[in-house]
Design a protein around this motif. Structure first.
Motif, mmCIF file in Angstrom:
data_model
loop_
_atom_site.group_PDB
_atom_site.id
_atom_site.type_symbol
_atom_site.label_atom_id
_atom_site.label_comp_id
_atom_site.label_asym_id
_atom_site.label_seq_id
_atom_site.Cartn_x
_atom_site.Cartn_y
_atom_site.Cartn_z
ATOM 1 N N MET A 248 33.751 -14.034 7.787
ATOM 2 C CA MET A 248 34.922 -13.405 8.410
ATOM 3 C C MET A 248 35.176 -12.042 7.793
ATOM 4 O O MET A 248 35.455 -11.055 8.500
ATOM 5 C CB MET A 248 36.144 -14.313 8.238
ATOM 6 N N ARG A 249 35.060 -11.959 6.484
ATOM 7 C CA ARG A 249 35.319 -10.692 5.797
ATOM 8 C C ARG A 249 34.227 -9.664 6.076
ATOM 9 O O ARG A 249 34.498 -8.459 6.117
ATOM 10 C CB ARG A 249 35.475 -10.944 4.297
ATOM 11 N N TRP A 250 32.993 -10.110 6.264
ATOM 12 C CA TRP A 250 31.952 -9.156 6.678
ATOM 13 C C TRP A 250 32.389 -8.446 7.966
ATOM 14 O O TRP A 250 32.247 -7.230 8.092
ATOM 15 C CB TRP A 250 30.639 -9.883 6.946
ATOM 16 N N ALA A 251 32.893 -9.248 8.903
ATOM 17 C CA ALA A 251 33.292 -8.680 10.192
ATOM 18 C C ALA A 251 34.534 -7.799 10.050
ATOM 19 O O ALA A 251 34.612 -6.711 10.630
ATOM 20 C CB ALA A 251 33.553 -9.797 11.197
ATOM 21 N N TYR A 252 35.510 -8.267 9.271
ATOM 22 C CA TYR A 252 36.764 -7.524 9.123
ATOM 23 C C TYR A 252 36.513 -6.159 8.487
ATOM 24 O O TYR A 252 37.071 -5.143 8.933
ATOM 25 C CB TYR A 252 37.736 -8.333 8.266
ATOM 26 N N GLU A 253 35.672 -6.126 7.443
ATOM 27 C CA GLU A 253 35.415 -4.870 6.731
ATOM 28 C C GLU A 253 34.220 -4.105 7.289
ATOM 29 O O GLU A 253 33.944 -2.993 6.852
ATOM 30 C CB GLU A 253 35.171 -5.159 5.243
ATOM 31 N N LYS A 254 33.476 -4.713 8.229
ATOM 32 C CA LYS A 254 32.271 -4.106 8.809
ATOM 33 C C LYS A 254 31.228 -3.783 7.723
ATOM 34 O O LYS A 254 30.712 -2.675 7.619
ATOM 35 C CB LYS A 254 32.627 -2.858 9.619
ATOM 36 N N VAL A 255 30.944 -4.807 6.910
ATOM 37 C CA VAL A 255 29.991 -4.679 5.810
ATOM 38 C C VAL A 255 28.570 -4.683 6.356
ATOM 39 O O VAL A 255 28.221 -5.500 7.212
ATOM 40 C CB VAL A 255 30.173 -5.843 4.810
ATOM 41 N N THR A 256 27.742 -3.760 5.855
ATOM 42 C CA THR A 256 26.341 -3.700 6.288
ATOM 43 C C THR A 256 25.358 -4.014 5.172
ATOM 44 O O THR A 256 24.170 -4.206 5.436
ATOM 45 C CB THR A 256 26.003 -2.306 6.858
ATOM 46 N N PHE A 257 25.827 -4.064 3.926
ATOM 47 C CA PHE A 257 24.921 -4.322 2.803
ATOM 48 C C PHE A 257 25.689 -5.062 1.721
ATOM 49 O O PHE A 257 26.703 -4.564 1.226
ATOM 50 C CB PHE A 257 24.380 -2.998 2.247
ATOM 51 N N GLU A 258 25.233 -6.262 1.378
ATOM 52 C CA GLU A 258 25.849 -7.011 0.290
ATOM 53 C C GLU A 258 24.813 -7.945 -0.328
ATOM 54 O O GLU A 258 24.363 -8.886 0.322
ATOM 55 C CB GLU A 258 27.064 -7.812 0.762
ATOM 56 N N PRO A 259 24.439 -7.710 -1.575
ATOM 57 C CA PRO A 259 23.475 -8.600 -2.233
ATOM 58 C C PRO A 259 24.141 -9.910 -2.615
ATOM 59 O O PRO A 259 25.369 -10.034 -2.617
ATOM 60 C CB PRO A 259 23.068 -7.806 -3.480
ATOM 61 N N SER A 260 23.322 -10.885 -2.947
ATOM 62 C CA SER A 260 23.858 -12.165 -3.391
ATOM 63 C C SER A 260 22.879 -12.823 -4.343
ATOM 64 O O SER A 260 21.684 -12.490 -4.362
ATOM 65 C CB SER A 260 24.137 -13.088 -2.200
ATOM 66 N N GLY A 261 23.384 -13.758 -5.132
ATOM 67 C CA GLY A 261 22.575 -14.422 -6.126
ATOM 68 C C GLY A 261 21.522 -15.327 -5.519
ATOM 69 O O GLY A 261 21.561 -15.670 -4.334
ATOM 70 N N VAL A 262 20.598 -15.743 -6.349
ATOM 71 C CA VAL A 262 19.437 -16.496 -5.882
ATOM 72 C C VAL A 262 19.847 -17.770 -5.161
ATOM 73 O O VAL A 262 19.206 -18.172 -4.179
ATOM 74 C CB VAL A 262 18.490 -16.793 -7.074
ATOM 75 N N ASP A 263 20.926 -18.434 -5.580
ATOM 76 C CA ASP A 263 21.314 -19.692 -4.959
ATOM 77 C C ASP A 263 21.911 -19.503 -3.570
ATOM 78 O O ASP A 263 22.001 -20.457 -2.794
ATOM 79 C CB ASP A 263 22.307 -20.437 -5.857
ATOM 80 N N HIS A 264 22.328 -18.290 -3.248
ATOM 81 C CA HIS A 264 22.845 -18.033 -1.903
ATOM 82 C C HIS A 264 21.722 -17.929 -0.879
ATOM 83 O O HIS A 264 21.996 -17.890 0.322
ATOM 84 C CB HIS A 264 23.654 -16.733 -1.885
ATOM 85 N N GLN A 265 20.480 -17.821 -1.331
ATOM 86 C CA GLN A 265 19.374 -17.609 -0.413
ATOM 87 C C GLN A 265 18.722 -18.918 0.026
ATOM 88 O O GLN A 265 17.816 -18.907 0.861
ATOM 89 C CB GLN A 265 18.321 -16.713 -1.092
ATOM 90 N N SER A 266 19.153 -20.040 -0.530
ATOM 91 C CA SER A 266 18.542 -21.323 -0.181
ATOM 92 C C SER A 266 19.173 -21.890 1.088
ATOM 93 O O SER A 266 20.297 -21.536 1.447
ATOM 94 C CB SER A 266 18.714 -22.306 -1.336
ATOM 95 N N PRO A 267 18.453 -22.788 1.807
ATOM 96 C CA PRO A 267 19.034 -23.410 3.000
ATOM 97 C C PRO A 267 20.337 -24.130 2.661
ATOM 98 O O PRO A 267 20.423 -24.825 1.659
ATOM 99 C CB PRO A 267 17.945 -24.410 3.443
ATOM 100 N N GLY A 268 21.331 -23.944 3.490
ATOM 101 C CA GLY A 268 22.613 -24.590 3.253
ATOM 102 C C GLY A 268 23.565 -23.791 2.404
ATOM 103 O O GLY A 268 24.740 -24.152 2.272
ATOM 104 N N SER A 269 23.100 -22.713 1.794
ATOM 105 C CA SER A 269 23.970 -21.892 0.954
ATOM 106 C C SER A 269 24.869 -21.027 1.827
ATOM 107 O O SER A 269 24.653 -20.887 3.031
ATOM 108 C CB SER A 269 23.133 -21.011 0.027
#
Length: 584
Positions: free
Chosen positions: A260-281
């Motif tokens: 929701m916040r990606w859409a509200y702020e119109k974010v185009t680039f945001e990195p994330s930690g390794v655990d966010h990249q797994s299925p279900g994260s």
């Protein structure tokens, strides 16, 4: 800045521009920080990756904004082991971080502010320009009411998306997604131990805070889409019905809140930690949830963990972890920036605050010398520029970060501060003697590096590396010396009768770093009939004799077999004291 093609910052900047142009929107990079405890050096990568990309784009003349979302409306999940906090804080578990008292002794208004302020100060020192967004302020002001109502209206669609990922989590084929223990990335983002909105009464992506006890131990039991009447029950026994279109004391569950916040702020680039990249994260789920809010999941490179040399993986839920503010007590800001810029985001690395820290400074100094030369590679030039300066988005000018005007080797500074116990007069005397060809009348040109070294010696220097100069001669050791050892000490103190450089004069004849070095290394040579200045290669017997003589000096001077470089040590101790401790 002419960065090489394989430079990760330049490459990600290119990708960020391409992504934004495909979606016909400006580049906006984002970080999310939860001030739930000490914000450690692993969390700092969440900020530094987008910052370096934004800085690169600004240097190219592009307009880019970096936002940091302070996830201070997250629930207080557990009581960390930090100073000024005791078991009484357990009563606040489940409350928003901005409604939890700050640790004892803090003048911060609340828990979130206490831990946020430390990072804010460090980011200012690091030259990180950003716009901070308090999620407490956004939710309680009603800024997200339309988004909350939309999420509730689309709850069936959201639930079906999450169910696909819940199925993945329940399967045996993806053990990495079982989330059996809290991870740094999820603890940081608010994802850890956060329910996704499902319950016995149905699926509701909104979690209210109880108006009586203030916690989120609540369960939504009913919701009417037309009137927006929402009924919830709390563990404390309170039941209430509120009009959601007016309710501002709750938040979307994390896996819905983030997209929701990606859409509200119109974010185009945001990195994330390794655990966010797994299925279900949360990042994986966000790919399907973001379009519900009319947006696309941003470009999101994965970043790996950052560790501390000699320490286990850090967790903000545990006390005593090194933060950026702590690291900046020992590292100048450009060095800390450089550590985060020289490794690709998906490469883990350690920050050394132990006995390896001086080596970090040596590597930095080597980079500085290399960039000052004519044959510097583009990658070296880019790495130095990104570390030592930032482009000010307000003025459009490059701003240099503070660096020590006259850098000396960190290990040398630390050794001398250790020996002199921080006495400025003695420190200046010794440092001036180290470089007699240049004038040093004040310690100011050595700062801030000298101050960093002083703090490191006082707070982090390993005990076994500390130097304690004897106050009295070791008479037992002096009486047990062999004739050869006695002769070596006499040569060091009184000389060989043959003037330098071929021979050795009295120790005080050339009381400089070069003169003492000649004296110390020349003893074993003269004892073997060689010239004190003679260059000898491959003579194992001579090398062994020199090592044995050095060990003897260390034992007589500092009760150890090793220590700071002997010429520096002798210079620091002073000739009178050296004579009193070494006289055979």
């Amino acid at each position: 800045m002419n960065a090489p093609l394989d430079d990760w910052v330049s490459r990600l900047a290119d990708e960020a521009v391409a992504f934004a142009e495909r979606n016909e929107t400006p580049v906006k990079v984002a970080s999310g920080i939860s001030p739930s405890g000490p914000i450690h050096l692993g969390n700092l990568r969440e900020v530094m990756v987008p910052h370096l990309v934004a800085d690169e784009l600004r240097r190219r003349g592009r307009t880019v904004e970096h936002i940091i979302s302070w996830d201070d409306f997250d629930r207080f999940r557990k009581v960390p082991n930090v100073p000024g906090v005791d078991s009484s804080w357990e009563q606040h578990i489940g409350k928003p971080l901005t409604r939890v008292p700050a640790p004892h002794g803090s003048d911060a208004a609340n828990w979130a502010e206490h831990f946020r302020r430390e990072l804010q100060s460090a980011l200012e020192d690091l030259g990180v320009e950003y716009r901070g967004i308090s999620q407490s302020q956004m939710y309680t002001s009603g800024a997200y009411i339309d988004q909350v109502l939309h999420a509730m209206a689309q709850r069936g669609r959201i639930d079906s998306i999450l169910e696909r990922y819940r199925t993945l989590d329940r399967g045996d084929s993806s053990p990495a997604t079982e989330n059996a223990e809290e991870t740094d990335a999820d603890a940081m983002s608010g994802a850890a131990e956060d329910a996704d909105g499902s319950g016995d009464s149905g699926y509701y992506p909104y979690k209210p805070y109880c108006s009586v006890c203030g916690t989120d131990f609540t369960t939504v039991t009913a919701y009417d889409d037309e009137s927006t009447a929402l009924t919830y029950e709390c563990r404390c026994g309170h039941t209430e019905t509120v009009a959601l279109r007016e309710h501002t004391d709750g938040k979307l569950v994390w896996k819905v809140d983030w997209p929701m916040r990606w859409a509200y702020e119109k974010v185009t680039f945001e990195p994330s930690g390794v655990d966010h990249q797994s299925p279900g994260s949360s990042f994986a789920v966000g790919k399907d949830v973001a379009p519900i809010f009319g947006w696309k999941r941003p470009l999101g490179p994965m970043y790996a963990f950052v560790g501390i040399r000699g320490m286990a993986k850090m967790s903000s839920s545990k006390g005593g972890v090194p933060t950026a503010a702590i690291a900046l007590r020992y590292l100048e800001p450009p060095l800390l920036r450089w550590l985060y810029g020289r490794k690709k985001p998906n490469q883990s690395f350690d920050v050394a605050l132990d006995g390896e820290l001086p080596r970090t400074y040596d590597e930095w100094d080597a980079l500085v010398r290399k960039t000052a030369g004519e044959k510097a590679q583009p990658g070296d030039i880019a790495a130095y520029a990104r570390a030592a300066s930032v482009l000010d988005p307000a003025s459009g000018a490059v701003r240099e970060l503070p660096l020590t005007p006259r850098p000396m080797a960190y290990k040398t500074l630390a050794s001398i501060v250790d020996i002199t116990t921080g006495d400025d007069e003695q420190t200046l005397r010794i440092l001036a003697a180290l470089e007699p060809d240049t004038t040093l009348t004040s310690l100011d040109p050595l700062r801030p590096r000298l101050d960093r070294a002083s703090a490191w010696v006082a707070e982090q220097m390993p005990q076994q590396e500390r130097t304690v100069v004897r106050t009295e001669p070791d008479t037992a050791l002096l009486e047990s010396l062999t004739d050869e050892q006695r002769a070596g000490l006499r040569l060091l103190l009184e000389g060989s009768g043959t003037p330098a450089p071929a021979g050795l004069g009295r120790l005080e004849d050339d009381w400089s770093l070069a003169g003492i070095t000649h004296q110390v290394y020349g003893v074993a040579k003269v004892q073997r009939g060689l010239g004190a200045d003679q260059i000898v290669k491959g003579d194992k017997e001579l090398a062994a004799a020199q090592r044995a003589f050095f060990v003897l000096l260390y034992r007589l001077l500092v009760t150890s077999d090793t220590g700071p470089r002997l010429p520096t040590l002798l210079l620091a101790i002073g000739s009178d004291r050296v004579r009193s401790l070494l006289h055979p």
